[in-house]
Design an enzyme around this catalytic site. Structure first.
Site: not given
Length: 298
Positions: A106, A181, A249
């Site tokens: 990701t 995502k 993150k």
């Protein structure tokens, strides 16, 4: 390109870089389907299970690229992706002719576009293919895989993706997988607050939390997090299926890209503040379900 998995071993050689909680299972499924798999991980011990299954170890990522027709990366941060793909020792400068690259980390949509452009300039193929489903989805080969990049490249590697996931969708051009995502992570972030608050409320009301789940998991409130992570919250099991530090993150990537589009995401900002509190309390390496500790005051 990807060979015939029904016939057993394929002539396609797979490189897999990043054999952590999810990557080890994903690479293992490819190996069990007859593919020759070459691996690298910063900590070799995390690849031992794969090596016992017959995977081939390399001391440098670039050596994986030199041996593989398809290279899959499953890393922690965009900075890791950038470091491993670019430069003299990077994957793109050490690839076989016509090789395919699948970054399943990701990561940043902008970085995915950059990798795709650089790969194309070298006659290579690059796709961004982040996943959802956590450790359970990786272990059971039931991941949701969101793919961005060239259609023909997607079709070429789809047999490999089908081995690792049950919901493989081509979302569009380079970066589209990462954008999708981010939609996934945005949804999870606010949903995790709701799941944590519901369980804290049930406990404060003197209810049996497990019994409450029986009523609400299959109704309108149902979600993957409620079904799979709420039981872990109740049990006090905060072991990582997906690390808090990696989720934070992801939240930052989503907020940064939203800002570029002029979009405000107040729910995501709230989730960010709560997860940062969790990190301040030493929860970096917990699973995302550990948010319950902050909500419930435990």
């Amino acid at each position: 390109m990807a060979g015939n998995t029904q016939a057993g071993a394929s002539s396609t050689v797979i490189g897999f870089i990043g054999t952590g909680i999810m990557g080890a299972s994903m690479a293992g499924h490819l190996r069990k389907n007859g593919y020759e798999v070459h691996v690298y991980n910063r900590t070799k011990a995390r690849a031992e299970g794969l090596l016992q299954q017959g995977a081939v170890w390399h001391d440098q990522p670039k050596d994986v690229a030199k041996h593989a027709d398809v290279v899959i990366t499953m890393l922690g941060y965009p900075s890791d992706v950038e470091q491993i793909y670019f430069g003299a020792d990077g994957l793109l400068n050490n690839a076989r002719d016509g090789a395919y690259f699948l970054d399943m980390t990701t990561s940043s949509p902008a970085l995915a576009k950059r990798i795709s452009q650089e790969a194309a300039s070298k006659g290579l193929h690059a796709l961004d293919a982040p996943v959802s489903g956590g450790d359970v989805g990786a272990r059971e080969a039931k991941l949701s895989i969101m793919v961005g990049g060239d259609t023909q490249a997607f079709e070429a590697v789809k047999p490999l993706l089908d081995i690792m996931g049950t919901n493989v969708v081509h979302q569009g051009s380079a970066g589209a997988g990462q954008y999708t995502k981010m939609c996934n992570q945005i949804t999870i972030a606010s949903n995790m607050i709701g799941v944590s608050e519901a369980l804290a409320y049930a406990k404060a009301a003197g209810l049996d939390q497990t019994q409450v789940l029986k009523s609400i998991s299959s109704g309108a409130a149902g979600s993957w997090s409620l079904s799979n992570l709420a039981p872990r919250m109740i049990a006090g099991d905060f072991a990582p299926g997906f690390y808090v530090k990696h989720f934070v993150k992801d939240i930052r990537i989503a907020l940064d890209s939203a800002a570029e589009m002029g979009l405000e995401l107040p729910g995501l900002k709230l989730a960010q503040s709560l997860y940062e509190q969790l990190i301040e309390h030493g929860g970096d390496n917990d699973g995302t379900q550990a948010l319950y500790r902050i909500i419930a005051g435990e």
